[in-house]
Design a protein around this motif. Structure first.
Motif, PDB file in Angstrom:
ATOM      1  N   ILE A  88      -0.114  -1.281  -0.326  1.00 25.41           N
ATOM      2  CA  ILE A  88      -0.240  -0.236  -0.398  1.00 25.41           C
ATOM      3  C   ILE A  88       1.035   1.167   0.133  1.00 25.41           C
ATOM      4  O   ILE A  88       0.918   1.720  -0.597  1.00 25.41           O
ATOM      5  CB  ILE A  88      -1.278  -0.427   1.084  1.00 25.41           C
ATOM      6  N   LYS A  89       1.949   1.275   0.799  1.00 33.86           N
ATOM      7  CA  LYS A  89       2.930   2.545   0.970  1.00 33.86           C
ATOM      8  C   LYS A  89       3.828   2.852  -0.864  1.00 33.86           C
ATOM      9  O   LYS A  89       3.459   4.229  -1.035  1.00 33.86           O
ATOM     10  CB  LYS A  89       3.574   2.673   2.201  1.00 33.86           C
ATOM     11  N   ALA A  90       4.036   1.800  -0.697  1.00 39.34           N
ATOM     12  CA  ALA A  90       4.736   1.564  -2.594  1.00 39.34           C
ATOM     13  C   ALA A  90       3.076   2.012  -3.374  1.00 39.34           C
ATOM     14  O   ALA A  90       4.251   2.985  -4.231  1.00 39.34           O
ATOM     15  CB  ALA A  90       5.810   0.574  -2.957  1.00 39.34           C
ATOM     16  N   ALA A  91       2.489   1.679  -3.427  1.00 35.84           N
ATOM     17  CA  ALA A  91       1.706   2.095  -4.398  1.00 35.84           C
ATOM     18  C   ALA A  91       1.006   3.502  -4.167  1.00 35.84           C
ATOM     19  O   ALA A  91       1.009   4.012  -5.444  1.00 35.84           O
ATOM     20  CB  ALA A  91       0.268   1.406  -4.565  1.00 35.84           C
ATOM     21  N   ALA A  92       1.134   3.864  -3.260  1.00 34.62           N
ATOM     22  CA  ALA A  92       0.869   4.999  -2.447  1.00 34.62           C
ATOM     23  C   ALA A  92       1.599   6.291  -2.908  1.00 34.62           C
ATOM     24  O   ALA A  92       1.783   7.523  -3.524  1.00 34.62           O
ATOM     25  CB  ALA A  92       0.026   5.556  -0.988  1.00 34.62           C
ATOM     26  N   GLY A  93       2.582   6.518  -2.971  1.00 37.88           N
ATOM     27  CA  GLY A  93       4.051   6.774  -3.141  1.00 37.88           C
ATOM     28  C   GLY A  93       3.986   8.203  -2.023  1.00 37.88           C
ATOM     29  O   GLY A  93       3.527   8.298  -1.003  1.00 37.88           O
ATOM     30  N   ASP A  94       3.691   9.619  -2.971  1.00 35.79           N
ATOM     31  CA  ASP A  94       3.507  10.269  -2.011  1.00 35.79           C
ATOM     32  C   ASP A  94       2.132  10.957  -2.004  1.00 35.79           C
ATOM     33  O   ASP A  94       1.522  12.213  -1.364  1.00 35.79           O
ATOM     34  CB  ASP A  94       4.395  11.695  -3.166  1.00 35.79           C
ATOM     35  N   ASN A  95       1.544  10.570  -2.443  1.00 32.00           N
ATOM     36  CA  ASN A  95      -0.574  10.241  -2.141  1.00 32.00           C
ATOM     37  C   ASN A  95      -0.545  10.254  -0.972  1.00 32.00           C
ATOM     38  O   ASN A  95      -1.837   8.831  -0.258  1.00 32.00           O
ATOM     39  CB  ASN A  95      -1.128   9.602  -3.346  1.00 32.00           C
ATOM     40  N   THR A  96      -0.133  10.609   0.173  1.00 34.70           N
ATOM     41  CA  THR A  96      -0.565  10.286   1.552  1.00 34.70           C
ATOM     42  C   THR A  96      -0.611  11.406   1.973  1.00 34.70           C
ATOM     43  O   THR A  96      -0.714  12.650   2.262  1.00 34.70           O
ATOM     44  CB  THR A  96       0.323  10.035   2.180  1.00 34.70           C
ATOM     45  N   ALA A  97      -1.739  11.894   3.054  1.00 36.75           N
ATOM     46  CA  ALA A  97      -1.681  12.452   4.448  1.00 36.75           C
ATOM     47  C   ALA A  97      -2.075  12.062   5.622  1.00 36.75           C
ATOM     48  O   ALA A  97      -2.303  11.084   6.250  1.00 36.75           O
ATOM     49  CB  ALA A  97      -3.550  13.228   3.569  1.00 36.75           C
ATOM     50  N   PRO A  98      -2.241  13.315   6.838  1.00 38.16           N
ATOM     51  CA  PRO A  98      -1.284  13.159   7.864  1.00 38.16           C
ATOM     52  C   PRO A  98      -2.926  12.519   8.512  1.00 38.16           C
ATOM     53  O   PRO A  98      -4.017  13.391   8.430  1.00 38.16           O
ATOM     54  CB  PRO A  98      -1.001  14.129   8.513  1.00 38.16           C
ATOM     55  N   LEU A  99      -3.659  11.682   9.206  1.00 34.56           N
ATOM     56  CA  LEU A  99      -4.559  11.204  10.002  1.00 34.56           C
ATOM     57  C   LEU A  99      -4.477  11.646  11.326  1.00 34.56           C
ATOM     58  O   LEU A  99      -4.612  11.739  11.818  1.00 34.56           O
ATOM     59  CB  LEU A  99      -4.678   9.973  10.304  1.00 34.56           C
ATOM     60  N   LEU A 100      -5.888  12.457  11.190  1.00 36.65           N
ATOM     61  CA  LEU A 100      -5.839  13.696  13.056  1.00 36.65           C
ATOM     62  C   LEU A 100      -6.934  13.779  12.790  1.00 36.65           C
ATOM     63  O   LEU A 100      -8.371  12.958  12.787  1.00 36.65           O
ATOM     64  CB  LEU A 100      -5.911  15.536  11.845  1.00 36.65           C
ATOM     65  N   ASP A 101      -6.787  13.690  14.149  1.00 32.92           N
ATOM     66  CA  ASP A 101      -8.703  13.809  15.718  1.00 32.92           C
ATOM     67  C   ASP A 101      -8.952  14.963  15.635  1.00 32.92           C
ATOM     68  O   ASP A 101      -8.666  15.604  14.868  1.00 32.92           O
ATOM     69  CB  ASP A 101      -7.530  13.285  17.156  1.00 32.92           C
ATOM     70  N   GLU A 103      -9.368  17.462  17.605  1.00 30.09           N
ATOM     71  CA  GLU A 103      -8.014  18.255  17.635  1.00 30.09           C
ATOM     72  C   GLU A 103      -7.264  19.142  16.731  1.00 30.09           C
ATOM     73  O   GLU A 103      -6.131  19.517  17.791  1.00 30.09           O
ATOM     74  CB  GLU A 103      -7.930  17.630  19.529  1.00 30.09           C
ATOM     75  N   GLY A 104      -6.991  18.373  15.826  1.00 30.76           N
ATOM     76  CA  GLY A 104      -6.083  18.181  15.386  1.00 30.76           C
ATOM     77  C   GLY A 104      -4.121  17.894  15.437  1.00 30.76           C
ATOM     78  O   GLY A 104      -3.647  17.692  14.090  1.00 30.76           O
ATOM     79  N   ASN A 105      -4.544  16.888  15.926  1.00 29.71           N
ATOM     80  CA  ASN A 105      -3.547  15.753  16.467  1.00 29.71           C
ATOM     81  C   ASN A 105      -2.985  14.780  15.288  1.00 29.71           C
ATOM     82  O   ASN A 105      -4.243  14.003  15.210  1.00 29.71           O
ATOM     83  CB  ASN A 105      -3.519  15.250  17.630  1.00 29.71           C
ATOM     84  N   ARG A 106      -1.850  15.069  14.947  1.00 24.75           N
ATOM     85  CA  ARG A 106      -1.881  13.472  14.054  1.00 24.75           C
ATOM     86  C   ARG A 106      -1.754  11.949  14.656  1.00 24.75           C
ATOM     87  O   ARG A 106      -1.320  11.495  15.343  1.00 24.75           O
ATOM     88  CB  ARG A 106      -0.124  13.748  13.337  1.00 24.75           C
ATOM     89  N   ARG A 107      -2.675  11.358  14.008  1.00 20.83           N
ATOM     90  CA  ARG A 107      -2.843   9.800  14.547  1.00 20.83           C
ATOM     91  C   ARG A 107      -2.818   8.403  13.921  1.00 20.83           C
ATOM     92  O   ARG A 107      -2.478   7.434  13.745  1.00 20.83           O
ATOM     93  CB  ARG A 107      -4.225   9.588  15.147  1.00 20.83           C
ATOM     94  N   GLY A 108      -2.404   9.060  12.482  1.00 15.46           N
ATOM     95  CA  GLY A 108      -1.945   7.848  11.775  1.00 15.46           C
ATOM     96  C   GLY A 108      -1.065   8.037   9.983  1.00 15.46           C
ATOM     97  O   GLY A 108      -1.390   9.834   9.894  1.00 15.46           O
ATOM     98  N   THR A 109      -1.515   7.504   9.550  1.00 12.75           N
ATOM     99  CA  THR A 109      -1.283   7.705   8.195  1.00 12.75           C
ATOM    100  C   THR A 109      -2.703   7.531   6.585  1.00 12.75           C
ATOM    101  O   THR A 109      -3.415   6.786   7.143  1.00 12.75           O
ATOM    102  CB  THR A 109      -0.277   7.679   7.142  1.00 12.75           C
ATOM    103  N   ILE A 110      -3.377   8.825   6.270  1.00 11.56           N
ATOM    104  CA  ILE A 110      -4.060   8.338   4.678  1.00 11.56           C
ATOM    105  C   ILE A 110      -3.519   7.934   4.100  1.00 11.56           C
ATOM    106  O   ILE A 110      -2.241   8.863   3.296  1.00 11.56           O
ATOM    107  CB  ILE A 110      -4.639   9.470   4.783  1.00 11.56           C
TER     108      ILE A 110
END
Length: 210
Positions: A88-101, A103-110
């Motif tokens: 999944i990471k390889a296919a996405a490449g740079d097409n990612t975004a932070p997964l926020l809660d 409050e705007g805190n980063r909790r993961g990756t999209i």
């Protein structure tokens, strides 16, 4: 996600633009290799900008309802093995975004990818029942649809807005149908009354006396 219409078309479940979200703590330890991750839990959604995602009231590929302490809760996650996560990471490449809660805190990756879809079945009440779809990680590829923010809105917010708009459109359509039914019935009744009136015998005019 409701693919009842889309699945009828040829290649409808091929190369579907997806949004896959992973929380950093959504992992399970490996049973065979202590200290290593055995599975990653991610939630996959149809991309709101893709044609297959239009008018969908639920963009989640998988929705499993559970009763927890008397409350209904919905699970959208699927387990991915470490090698699938890397794909999944390889296919996405740079097409990612932070997964926020909230409050705007980063909790993961999209991640934004495309993939063919496979049906998922789970045991419910002692029977295997279909609960949705999951991406076939052997068919992963890059996606032309970005998961980055658009006009200050995260992809999660855009997914929610797309679903909400679809619900509003569906409800409006149902309301319109309910309004049309009484009008159609009234028109039918009026037409029936006209037919009855036309069937009444016409009184003959009295002849004038000369």
């Amino acid at each position: 996600m409701d693919f009842r219409k889309q699945t009828r078309g040829e290649n409808a479940l091929k190369k579907v633009p997806l949004v896959i979200a992973f929380y950093d703590n959504g992992v399970a330890p490996s049973r065979k290799e202590p200290g290593k991750v055995g599975a990653y839990f991610g939630s996959a959604y149809g991309h709101p900008d893709a044609s297959i995602g239009k008018n969908q009231t639920n963009l989640a590929l998988l929705t499993e309802r559970k009763d927890v302490d008397g409350e209904k809760r919905y699970n959208h996650s699927t387990a991915f093995y470490p090698e699938q996560m890397e794909a999944i990471k390889a296919a996405a490449g740079d097409n990612t975004a932070p997964l926020l809660d909230k409050e705007g805190n980063r909790r993961g990756t999209i991640y934004g990818v495309t993939a063919d879809l496979m049906s998922v079945k789970r045991e419910i009440d002692g029977e295997k029942k279909a609960v949705g779809f999951m991406p076939n990680t052997k068919t992963l590829a890059a996606s032309e649809f970005s998961v980055a923010e658009v006009d200050g809105k995260t992809i999660n917010q855009r997914i929610f807005e797309s679903e909400r708009a679809a619900v509003a459109a569906r409800d409006a359509k149902h309301a319109e149908a309910k309004q049309i039914e009484p009008v159609a019935e009234a028109a039918a009744e009026a037409e029936a009354e006209t037919e009855v009136e036309s069937e009444q015998p016409i009184a003959a005019e009295e002849p004038e006396l000369v």
